[in-house]
Each structure stands twice: as structure tokens, then as C-alpha cells.
Design a protein around this motif. Structure first.
Motif, mmCIF file in Angstrom:
data_model
loop_
_atom_site.group_PDB
_atom_site.id
_atom_site.type_symbol
_atom_site.label_atom_id
_atom_site.label_comp_id
_atom_site.label_asym_id
_atom_site.label_seq_id
_atom_site.Cartn_x
_atom_site.Cartn_y
_atom_site.Cartn_z
ATOM 1 N N GLU A 124 0.841 -1.203 0.000
ATOM 2 C CA GLU A 124 0.000 0.000 0.000
ATOM 3 C C GLU A 124 0.875 1.252 0.000
ATOM 4 O O GLU A 124 1.741 1.415 0.875
ATOM 5 C CB GLU A 124 -0.902 0.013 1.228
ATOM 6 N N ALA A 125 0.660 2.139 -0.985
ATOM 7 C CA ALA A 125 1.416 3.382 -1.056
ATOM 8 C C ALA A 125 1.077 4.266 0.135
ATOM 9 O O ALA A 125 -0.095 4.530 0.414
ATOM 10 C CB ALA A 125 1.106 4.110 -2.357
ATOM 11 N N VAL A 126 2.110 4.707 0.842
ATOM 12 C CA VAL A 126 1.883 5.546 2.024
ATOM 13 C C VAL A 126 2.557 6.906 1.921
ATOM 14 O O VAL A 126 2.262 7.802 2.717
ATOM 15 C CB VAL A 126 2.355 4.836 3.315
ATOM 16 N N HIS A 127 3.452 7.070 0.947
ATOM 17 C CA HIS A 127 4.135 8.365 0.832
ATOM 18 C C HIS A 127 4.619 8.554 -0.601
ATOM 19 O O HIS A 127 5.318 7.718 -1.140
ATOM 20 C CB HIS A 127 5.326 8.441 1.795
ATOM 21 N N GLU A 128 4.279 9.675 -1.189
ATOM 22 C CA GLU A 128 4.775 10.041 -2.518
ATOM 23 C C GLU A 128 4.609 11.545 -2.692
ATOM 24 O O GLU A 128 3.515 12.080 -2.527
ATOM 25 C CB GLU A 128 4.018 9.308 -3.621
ATOM 26 N N GLN A 129 5.712 12.227 -2.979
ATOM 27 C CA GLN A 129 5.698 13.667 -3.197
ATOM 28 C C GLN A 129 6.615 14.004 -4.358
ATOM 29 O O GLN A 129 7.487 13.208 -4.732
ATOM 30 C CB GLN A 129 6.150 14.418 -1.943
ATOM 31 N N PRO A 130 6.475 15.193 -4.946
ATOM 32 C CA PRO A 130 7.367 15.583 -6.038
ATOM 33 C C PRO A 130 8.818 15.662 -5.565
ATOM 34 O O PRO A 130 9.097 16.035 -4.424
ATOM 35 C CB PRO A 130 6.841 16.966 -6.445
ATOM 36 N N GLU A 131 9.713 15.313 -6.443
ATOM 37 C CA GLU A 131 11.150 15.338 -6.142
ATOM 38 C C GLU A 131 11.658 16.777 -6.076
ATOM 39 O O GLU A 131 11.339 17.598 -6.926
ATOM 40 C CB GLU A 131 11.900 14.553 -7.224
ATOM 41 N N ARG A 132 12.458 17.090 -5.041
ATOM 42 C CA ARG A 132 13.127 18.397 -4.937
ATOM 43 C C ARG A 132 14.469 18.223 -4.208
ATOM 44 O O ARG A 132 14.782 18.930 -3.243
ATOM 45 C CB ARG A 132 12.236 19.431 -4.254
ATOM 46 N N GLU A 133 15.251 17.274 -4.683
ATOM 47 C CA GLU A 133 16.494 16.939 -4.006
ATOM 48 C C GLU A 133 17.481 18.100 -3.992
ATOM 49 O O GLU A 133 18.038 18.448 -2.946
ATOM 50 C CB GLU A 133 17.128 15.712 -4.659
#
Length: 307
Positions: free
Chosen positions: A254-263
Motif C-alpha cells: 500500500e502506497a503511504v508516501h509520494e511527493q514531487p522530487e526536490r532533491e
């Protein structure tokens, strides 16, 4: 406070793709100059060498070093000796000992040194660390497989001694693993070297934590199609998968975390912070693991590689 005046050394693809946009969006920095033998950046002072840049810009505060690791030590020493704060692209150097020397020099000069492990700043990494800290890890597996022709076309330096080969992306995985897992050490390794190259194209490495937890790592630079940048952990709380280079986290499917990349924006925020706080941030663990893999690794000759 006034912006930190920064210069970039080594103007290549990573600079144009990541460093320039990150600096443009960060009010703590003002990009004032660059040094490169073969490229320039519009709108700022450009120099052919770091020596001429350091001499030509009297009020320069910091330097971001983005050349291949084999050439970073000398440039870093020059910048530190001139009293400049130094940001080092990953890996911070070609050897562990040379980076240790830079740490000592930065302390002597009273300036900040930053080893910028960009993958640690992927959006789901901290969430993965928190999950693992709250449970027992039974085993872990790192799978980092990508297409070198896609990401490093015609780049000879990565195949030279000190260029790391498949460990160039693999060290990104290690920068995450050393942040979210217990301290570990290499127990054995097998490194595949193309017959015409001085750096490996694939590798398998076994680690073990001090508590005895096994960690396996699979690296491959010839994977076409979908790319694999994943860390799996079997835990008492279920199966964790940190995927897409640290951008996505799933627990028991189950996906619990995903945000746009800003490394890279996060990297420069961190660099500004350590400059303001008057300290350095240099973790050598990922580079040490690569060095240990080369030390313990069994060398396997494979077919030549051509772009």
C-alpha cells in the motif's frame, strides 16, 4: 542576511539540469561566477580554471564543485585554502582519505564543507527511516539497475579508474541505505568489469549489520526499459519498499508516501544552513562502502562495453 555569493566549478549536464534551477530558486545564494574549460553560464563571470576564478572574484563566499571525483580534491583544497565554503557533488572524492584531509582543512580554515548526498533528500526517505526505526528489520535488499547509455552517454570519465562505474549510481543507493538502516559492513562482493574498461558495469555486494541483519545489493548498468531504484526491507511490521530512488514508499503493497522530487533545492537549503551555523556536514559512510567493495570484491571479466 545578504545572499551567499557562490561560484560553480565544472559546468556540465548535472549543473544545467539541477544546480542552476536550484540556485535560481534559493534566495540565500547569488550565483556570481563559474569555472569550466569547455562551457560557460550566461549572465555571470566565467573563467577557465578555479584558480583564475578565485583570483578574479574578490568577494566570493562559496564554491560548488561539480567536476568528476578524480579531479575534486585539488579544487577543493584550493577553495578551502582561499577561505571559501565548499559544496561537493557526490561522491565527495575519489578516495576516503582525501576527503578526510579536506574535513581537517575546512576545520582549520573555519569554513563549511558539505558532502551532498542528493538521494538522501528524496521525498520518501525520511518516512522510510521512521518506519524502520519503529520495527525490527529481518533482511534488506537494494536493487539499483539502470541504463548507462541513457544517463551517461559518451562520458569516458565514469569508466576510468576512480570514476566508480556502476557505483556512480550505486552510491546513491548507499547514501539512502546508510541513512535508514543500521550501520553495516561489506562481507563479500563480486564486480563485473568490461574487458575494455577500468570500472565495473555490474556488482553484487553482501552486507551485514552489527546485529547480524543481512543486506544484499544488486547493481546493473545495462538495464533497458523501466529503471529500478528500490530498497526492500522485510520487517516485523511487514514488507517495506522504498522505490523510484526514494520518491515512493509502500508498506505491505500500500502506497503511504509520494511527493514531487526536490532533491537539489533541499541540498542548497542544507548548504546555506550549515554555512549560517558555522559547521560542516560530511558523511563518508557511502564512499567507504564503495571502497570496501573494491577491496573485498572478486573481479569478473565480462564482454567489452561500447556506447
Amino acid at each position: 542576511m545578504k545572499p551567499i555569493k557562490i561560484g560553480i566549478v565544472g559546468v556540465g549536464k548535472i549543473v544545467r539540469d539541477q544546480h542552476l534551477p536550484a540556485l535560481a530558486g534559493n534566495g540565500d545564494f547569488e550565483l556570481v561566477c563559474a569555472a569550466s574549460r569547455n562551457a560557460s553560464i550566461d549572465g555571470i563571470a566565467n573563467f577557465a580554471t578555479i584558480e583564475s576564478m578565485l583570483e578574479g572574484v574578490a568577494d566570493l563566499d562559496a564554491v560548488s564543485l561539480c567536476m568528476p571525483p578524480q579531479y575534486r580534491y585539488d579544487a577543493a583544497r584550493k577553495a578551502l585554502e582561499a577561505g571559501k565554503h565548499v559544496f561537493m557533488e557526490k561522491p565527495p572524492g575519489a578516495t576516503v582519505r582525501e576527503v578526510e584531509d579536506l574535513i581537517d582543512l575546512a576545520e582549520q580554515k573555519g569554513v563549511s564543507l558539505f558532502a551532498s548526498w542528493h538521494s538522501r533528500y528524496a521525498p520518501a526517505v525520511e518516512a522510510a527511516k521512521e518506519f524502520l526505526a519503529a520495527t525490527r528489520i529481518r533482511s534488506a535488499r537494494i536493487v539499483w539497475k539502470e541504463d548507462v547509455r541513457r544517463w551517461h552517454p559518451n562520458q569516458d570519465w565514469i569508466w576510468q579508474a576512480g570514476g566508480l562505474g556502476v557505483f556512480d549510481p550505486g552510491i546513491n543507493a548507499l547514501s539512502i541505505a546508510t541513512h535508514i538502516l543500521s550501520p553495516m559492513y561489506v562481507t563479500k562482493a563480486a564486480l563485473q568489469f568490461p574487458a575494455n574498461k577500468d570500472a565495473p558495469v555490474a556488482a553484487e555486494i553482501d552486507f551485514r549489520t552489527a546485529q547480524g541483519t543481512p543486506v544484499k545489493m544488486e547493481l546493473d548498468w545495462l538495464q533497458t526499459g523501466p529503471q529500478s531504484w528500490d530498497i526492500h526491507a522485510d520487517t516485523d511490521a511487514g514488507e517495506m519498499v522504498l522505490s523510484s530512488g526514494g520518491a515512493k514508499l509502500a508498506i505491505n503493497g500500500e502506497a503511504v508516501h509520494e511527493q514531487p522530487e526536490r532533491e537539489y533545492p533541499a541540498l542548497y537549503e542544507r548548504f546555506a544552513q550549515i554555512i549560517r551555523d558555522d559547521h560542516s556536514d560530511v558523511d563518508l559512510a557511502p564512499l567507504q562502502h564503495v571502497a570496501d567493495a573494491f577491496m573485498l570484491g572478486r573481479r569478473i571479466a565480462v564482454e567489452p562495453f561500447y556506447d
